[in-house]
Scaffold this motif. Structure first.
Motif, PDB file in Angstrom:
ATOM      1  N   ILE A 139     -41.199  30.660  21.611  1.00  0.00           N
ATOM      2  CA  ILE A 139     -40.549  28.984  20.878  1.00  0.00           C
ATOM      3  C   ILE A 139     -39.639  29.476  20.822  1.00  0.00           C
ATOM      4  N   SER A 140     -37.942  29.841  21.717  1.00  0.00           N
ATOM      5  CA  SER A 140     -37.343  30.806  20.929  1.00  0.00           C
ATOM      6  C   SER A 140     -36.311  29.764  21.074  1.00  0.00           C
ATOM      7  N   GLU A 141     -36.873  28.716  22.539  1.00  0.00           N
ATOM      8  CA  GLU A 141     -35.043  27.305  21.874  1.00  0.00           C
ATOM      9  C   GLU A 141     -36.076  26.464  20.994  1.00  0.00           C
ATOM     10  N   SER A 142     -37.799  25.869  20.872  1.00  0.00           N
ATOM     11  CA  SER A 142     -37.159  25.111  19.085  1.00  0.00           C
ATOM     12  C   SER A 142     -36.882  25.784  18.325  1.00  0.00           C
ATOM     13  N   ARG A 143     -37.297  27.591  17.515  1.00  0.00           N
ATOM     14  CA  ARG A 143     -35.825  28.438  17.044  1.00  0.00           C
ATOM     15  C   ARG A 143     -35.380  28.117  17.432  1.00  0.00           C
ATOM     16  N   ARG A 144     -34.369  27.999  17.999  1.00  0.00           N
ATOM     17  CA  ARG A 144     -33.322  27.821  18.117  1.00  0.00           C
ATOM     18  C   ARG A 144     -32.431  26.422  17.400  1.00  0.00           C
ATOM     19  N   LEU A 145     -33.355  25.241  17.989  1.00  0.00           N
ATOM     20  CA  LEU A 145     -33.181  24.341  17.480  1.00  0.00           C
ATOM     21  C   LEU A 145     -33.346  23.634  16.271  1.00  0.00           C
ATOM     22  N   ALA A 146     -34.474  24.379  15.124  1.00  0.00           N
ATOM     23  CA  ALA A 146     -34.550  24.766  14.072  1.00  0.00           C
ATOM     24  C   ALA A 146     -33.347  25.080  13.336  1.00  0.00           C
ATOM     25  N   SER A 147     -33.039  26.486  13.667  1.00  0.00           N
ATOM     26  CA  SER A 147     -32.047  27.028  13.523  1.00  0.00           C
ATOM     27  C   SER A 147     -30.808  26.568  13.486  1.00  0.00           C
ATOM     28  N   GLU A 148     -30.269  25.715  13.970  1.00  0.00           N
ATOM     29  CA  GLU A 148     -29.448  24.044  14.585  1.00  0.00           C
ATOM     30  C   GLU A 148     -29.395  23.343  13.358  1.00  0.00           C
ATOM     31  N   LEU A 149     -31.070  22.600  13.583  1.00  0.00           N
ATOM     32  CA  LEU A 149     -30.523  21.605  12.312  1.00  0.00           C
ATOM     33  C   LEU A 149     -30.813  22.121  10.282  1.00  0.00           C
ATOM     34  N   SER A 150     -30.943  23.141  10.809  1.00  0.00           N
ATOM     35  CA  SER A 150     -31.083  23.794   8.951  1.00  0.00           C
ATOM     36  C   SER A 150     -29.660  24.283   9.064  1.00  0.00           C
ATOM     37  N   TYR A 151     -28.527  24.446   9.982  1.00  0.00           N
ATOM     38  CA  TYR A 151     -27.561  25.409   9.788  1.00  0.00           C
ATOM     39  C   TYR A 151     -26.697  23.544   9.157  1.00  0.00           C
ATOM     40  N   GLN A 152     -26.856  22.656  10.627  1.00  0.00           N
ATOM     41  CA  GLN A 152     -26.513  21.094  10.119  1.00  0.00           C
ATOM     42  C   GLN A 152     -26.884  20.416   8.544  1.00  0.00           C
ATOM     43  N   ALA A 153     -28.348  20.713   7.852  1.00  0.00           N
ATOM     44  CA  ALA A 153     -28.514  20.461   7.142  1.00  0.00           C
ATOM     45  C   ALA A 153     -27.836  20.726   5.505  1.00  0.00           C
ATOM     46  N   THR A 154     -26.929  22.202   5.992  1.00  0.00           N
ATOM     47  CA  THR A 154     -26.530  23.060   4.901  1.00  0.00           C
ATOM     48  C   THR A 154     -25.414  22.652   5.164  1.00  0.00           C
ATOM     49  N   HIS A 155     -24.414  22.854   6.065  1.00  0.00           N
ATOM     50  CA  HIS A 155     -23.029  22.598   6.168  1.00  0.00           C
ATOM     51  C   HIS A 155     -22.700  21.878   6.723  1.00  0.00           C
ATOM     52  N   ASP A 156     -21.235  21.769   6.492  1.00  0.00           N
ATOM     53  CA  ASP A 156     -20.449  20.227   6.556  1.00  0.00           C
ATOM     54  C   ASP A 156     -20.101  20.429   8.253  1.00  0.00           C
ATOM     55  N   ALA A 157     -19.768  19.614   8.860  1.00  0.00           N
ATOM     56  CA  ALA A 157     -19.914  19.561  10.300  1.00  0.00           C
ATOM     57  C   ALA A 157     -18.191  19.379  11.234  1.00  0.00           C
ATOM     58  N   LEU A 158     -17.783  19.205  10.394  1.00  0.00           N
ATOM     59  CA  LEU A 158     -15.833  19.430  10.426  1.00  0.00           C
ATOM     60  C   LEU A 158     -15.204  20.882  10.327  1.00  0.00           C
ATOM     61  N   THR A 159     -15.640  21.043   9.347  1.00  0.00           N
ATOM     62  CA  THR A 159     -14.853  22.270   8.903  1.00  0.00           C
ATOM     63  C   THR A 159     -15.464  23.598   9.026  1.00  0.00           C
ATOM     64  N   GLY A 160     -17.542  23.802   9.015  1.00  0.00           N
ATOM     65  CA  GLY A 160     -17.850  24.781   8.624  1.00  0.00           C
ATOM     66  C   GLY A 160     -18.434  25.638   7.285  1.00  0.00           C
ATOM     67  N   LEU A 161     -18.288  24.884   6.505  1.00  0.00           N
ATOM     68  CA  LEU A 161     -18.252  25.345   5.146  1.00  0.00           C
ATOM     69  C   LEU A 161     -19.446  24.446   4.705  1.00  0.00           C
ATOM     70  N   LEU A 162     -19.665  25.128   3.770  1.00  0.00           N
ATOM     71  CA  LEU A 162     -21.467  23.948   3.248  1.00  0.00           C
ATOM     72  C   LEU A 162     -20.758  23.093   2.694  1.00  0.00           C
ATOM     73  N   ASN A 163     -22.242  21.970   2.764  1.00  0.00           N
ATOM     74  CA  ASN A 163     -21.789  20.674   1.949  1.00  0.00           C
ATOM     75  C   ASN A 163     -22.475  20.900   1.076  1.00  0.00           C
ATOM     76  N   ARG A 164     -22.447  19.227   0.356  1.00  0.00           N
ATOM     77  CA  ARG A 164     -22.536  18.946  -1.073  1.00  0.00           C
ATOM     78  C   ARG A 164     -23.583  19.284  -1.523  1.00  0.00           C
ATOM     79  N   ARG A 165     -25.292  19.426  -1.048  1.00  0.00           N
ATOM     80  CA  ARG A 165     -25.861  19.217  -1.001  1.00  0.00           C
ATOM     81  C   ARG A 165     -26.260  20.883  -0.858  1.00  0.00           C
ATOM     82  N   GLU A 166     -26.071  21.343  -0.234  1.00  0.00           N
ATOM     83  CA  GLU A 166     -26.083  23.205  -0.570  1.00  0.00           C
ATOM     84  C   GLU A 166     -25.543  23.984  -1.753  1.00  0.00           C
ATOM     85  N   PHE A 167     -24.425  23.169  -1.983  1.00  0.00           N
ATOM     86  CA  PHE A 167     -23.228  23.682  -2.613  1.00  0.00           C
ATOM     87  C   PHE A 167     -23.827  23.956  -4.092  1.00  0.00           C
TER      88      PHE A 167
END
Length: 811
Positions: A354-382
């Motif tokens: 499940i290495s690939e699915s873990r990688r994708l899940a990690s990316e989705l988790s990062y995208q859900a908590t971070h701003d796509a433009l700056t890489g900082l946390l987004n409002r929801r995670e803040f």
């Protein structure tokens, strides 16, 4: 020779399936029958037990009634009613069960009143519903029904005694008569109770006999089927082992067999490929060598539970070591196979990469908590981190600080160099801010050019120093894009994260107001607020206007006044005025625009007021066609915040088309500040509405430093000279020079000028000498209701006003 086809036997699996299905059907029938019989027996037992309770309650009730008839003690009457309610409850339950459809809840409540055990109720109701008309049960039911008149008679006796004793002691003869009635009713009820008990005993014996016969038949059938199935299972087992081996080897999922010592005893080809290890190296090796050392503790608990029989299998995700030395993430499903007849137990491990699915899940988790433009946390995670920090402040009594950063002049970068430049600037700002903060601090992009910052374990004094250094660093940025340089600043609000804060919403409101205070103080500065900050509380009061304005719009408590704009010379004809929005409060009292308009502007609701004004003006003009013919221009103010709404021009076009109003009748006034801050949006807006004939005026002109620079870029028809220059024009030469300069430039650019705040005749004469085209102010015309200008025949006091020289009363 002709060939013949002999029908072959069905495949073994179909035969086996048929036998298994037959066995399942027999089992289901047996279970259903057994359950039914058990329910019947349990229900019969419940009825027999209930009969005992019924009889005891009836006898006890009669006994207490007899005592009450003789003595008149209220306690005997209370106990008699209590015990009598038990058989009456059973009677009500039976009547509810005989209804069509049956009233299940009423039956259940009646049974409970009858002191039957709650666990027996379902079975008793079920038995009565389906077997009350069967011969062995019908007798008992009939005996039960026959008790109804006597129970009702007992109830009537109780009622008559209740009415007799409280007034006076009954006559002894009456008492003896009542006691005789009680004895007779009691004797008859006992007869029916015995008849009920006898009938239920017969039903129990019949049920036992039926169960014995059916059980014997079932066991014979089951034995025959089991015998045939046993013969087939031996063959199936051999075939299954061959098929399992084939599946084991060809499966795309890795399968490993491990003995109880943890040694690999078998592995299929898929497992060898996943682990990148040949089978000769994998077999007879400890399986623990394949698990990442950090993940070894993960499976210890489930493994022990599996060994002790507390679970059949478990699934977990672990890192495994490949033969090449690399690691992979795998999902392991472990189950235990218990062998009998002397064979040892072993474990079966299903292995999935499940290495690939873990990688994708990690990316989705990062995208859900971070701003796509700056890489900082987004409002929801803040906000999530802020909630955690508030929890720490409450539990640990620790000090933290919340900061809100709003970039100044950022919109100019977007407007002049494009959004790509703005995006790059935001990325650079994010990197710079991160480099100036500690590891435990939390920085997030909340949206647009707004950032949030949490400073952990930081008091307000330290937070003030940190944010001031950050502001200076941001101010020092010189951003260059396509040979054009930009400088920005930042307005920063700082509030403490303290234990007494109600919630994070309150903290976010406070820090937003603190940031506004920094902007209101001149921008590009830090405003530090304490919980007892008076200015902050005043701003909170202004925020209360949000709900009040919304309510006023809903309740239609806004109205319009109008102030005429008069020509400075007699050669200019036509009616021109400016509409002014007004508000009445909940008590019908007039509210000063200075109270609600700044709050509406500040908190982003003023665009709704602007749209109400536009819609009201257009609809009123549409109803005053005669007035429309004489109208030169109706001036309507637009807030800068209205240009944040991309559909503003669409809205105005829609209103004009809906009411068939020429665009040339409207002149939109836009403040100089709003035009500068929304340059591209304002220019696009003007260009579109100009095609419909609308005209535009720059309001409060001359207060900004860049007025003349932006004037060439906007298709403005009229300049309204700010009143701060006009009020003292007769006493201040500088103001007079400023007005003269504005008028001269407007003449050069072929613009019309309007002087605001003309309060006396001397100022009017001086402005006329300067050459200003139009004059507006209280000295010329006090605002009146808009309707009075539209319909002067219904408002005589608003008839056509005299010329300027006649209207103004010179001092």
């Amino acid at each position: 020779m002709a060939s013949t086809t002999v029908p072959g036997r069905r495949p073994h699996r179909l035969k086996t399936a048929g036998l298994v299905i037959s066995l399942i059907i027999l089992l289901i029938a047996a279970v259903a029958f057994t359950v039914s019989v058990v329910q019947i027996q349990s229900a019969i037992t419940g009825y027999v037990g209930g009969n005992g309770i019924w009889s005891r309650a009836q006898l006890t009730a009669v006994s207490h009634l007899d005592d009450y008839a003789a003595q008149g003690h209220p306690e005997d009457l209370r106990l008699a009613r209590q015990w009598l309610d038990i058989p009456l409850g059973d009677m009500d339950a039976r009547l509810a069960m005989e209804q069509r459809p049956m009233d299940y809840e009423a039956a259940r409540q009646g049974m409970l009143r009858g002191d039957n055990h709650p666990d027996d109720l379902a079975g008793m109701i079920w038995l009565y519903r389906y077997f009350s008309n069967v011969g062995v049960f019908r007798k008992a039911v009939e005996a039960w029904r026959d008790t109804d008149p006597y129970l009702l008679e007992l109830n009537r006796i109780t009622q008559s005694l209740t009415e007799a004793w409280p007034t006076s002691r009954p006559d002894p003869a009456q008492i003896e008569a009542v006691r005789a009635r009680l004895d007779a009713v009691n004797q008859q009820l006992q007869v029916y109770a015995r008849r009920f008990r006898t009938a239920m005993g017969e039903a129990a014996r019949w049920t036992s006999t039926a169960l014995s016969v059916v059980s014997a038949v079932f066991l014979i059938l089951l034995a025959l089927v089991a015998w045939r199935l046993g013969n087939r299972l031996v063959q199936i087992q051999r075939s299954s082992e061959q098929k399992f081996r084939s599946i084991f080897e060809q499966s795309a999922v890795g399968i490993i067999q491990v003995d109880t010592r943890g040694i690999v005893i078998d592995a299929n080809q898929a497992a060898c490929q996943i682990l990148d290890t040949p089978d000769d190296q994998l077999l007879n090796s400890p399986v623990m060598e394949r698990i990442h050392p950090d993940d070894l503790p993960l499976g210890s608990g489930p493994h022990k539970a599996l060994l002790r029989g507390r679970m059949d299998s478990y699934t977990l995700e672990q890192r495994l070591q490949k033969g090449s030395g690399d690691h992979l993430w795998a999902r392991l499903t472990v189950s235990m196979v218990n062998r009998r007849s002397g064979q040892a137990a072993y474990f079966v491990v299903m292995l999935e990469d499940i290495s690939e699915s873990r990688r994708l899940a990690s990316e989705l988790s990062y995208q859900a908590t971070h701003d796509a433009l700056t890489g900082l946390l987004n409002r929801r995670e803040f906000e999530h981190r802020l909630a955690m920090m508030l929890g720490r402040a409450r539990s640990e009594h620790s000090e933290h600080a919340l900061c809100f950063i709003d970039l100044d002049q950022f919109k100019i970068v977007n407007d002049t160099s494009g959004h790509a430049a703005g995006d790059q600037l935001l990325r650079e700002i994010a990197r710079l801010a991160e480099s100036r903060l500690r590891e435990g601090d939390v920085l997030a992009r909340l949206g647009g050019d707004e950032f949030g910052l949490i400073l952990q374990n930081c008091n307000l004094d330290t937070a003030a120093n940190v944010t001031e250094k950050l502001r200076q660093a941001l101010e020092s940025i010189v951003f260059t894009w396509e040979e054009q340089s930009h400088s920005i600043g930042a307005s920063i609000g700082v509030v403490p994260i303290y234990a007494e804060a109600p919630d994070i919403s309150d903290l976010l409101r406070s820090v937003d107001i603190a940031c506004y205070m920094a902007k209101d103080g001149g921008r590009n500065r830090v405003y530090v607020s304490t919980p007892d900050d008076r200015q902050l509380h005043l701003q909170r009061g202004e925020m209360a206007w949000l709900n009040r304005i919304q309510a006023a719009l809903t309740e239609n408590r806004f109205y319009l006044d109008a102030q005429r704009i008069l020509p400075a010379r007699d050669d200019k004809k036509g009616l021109r005025y400016e509409v002014l929005v007004r508000l009445t409060n909940e008590q019908g009292e007039r509210v000063s625009p200075a109270e609600f308009l700044p709050a509406a502007e500040r908190f982003g609701i003023v665009h709704k007021i602007d749209r109400w004004v536009i819609s009201e003006v257009v609809s009123q003009l549409a109803r005053a066609r005669q007035h429309l013919e004489t109208l030169d221009a109706c001036h309507i103010n637009l807030s800068g915040r209205s240009f944040d709404q991309p559909d503003l021009a669409d809205f105005i076009v829609g209103e004009l088309n809906a009411h068939n109003i020429p665009g040339s009748k409207l002149c939109f006034e836009i403040t100089e500040t709003a035009a500068v801050h929304n340059l591209l949006d304002v220019k696009s807006f003007m260009t579109r509405l100009q095609k419909l004939g609308c005209t535009f005026a720059l309001d409060d002109f001359g207060t900004g430093l860049s007025s003349f620079g932006y004037l060439r870029q906007l298709p403005v028809d009229c300049l309204k000279i700010d009143g701060s220059f006009v009020r003292n024009i007769t006493r201040d030469r500088n103001d007079l020079a400023m007005v003269q300069a504005i008028h001269d430039i407007s003449r050069t650019l072929d613009k019309v000028t309007v002087a605001e705040c003309v309060e006396d005749g001397a100022a009017a004469d001086l402005l006329k000498d300067v050459g200003v085209d139009f004059l507006q102010g209280f000295g010329l015309h006090r605002p009146c209701r808009f309707r009075e200008l539209l319909f002067p025949h219904t408002h005589p006091e608003a008839a056509d006003e005299p010329p300027l020289t006649e209207q103004v009363r010179w001092p």
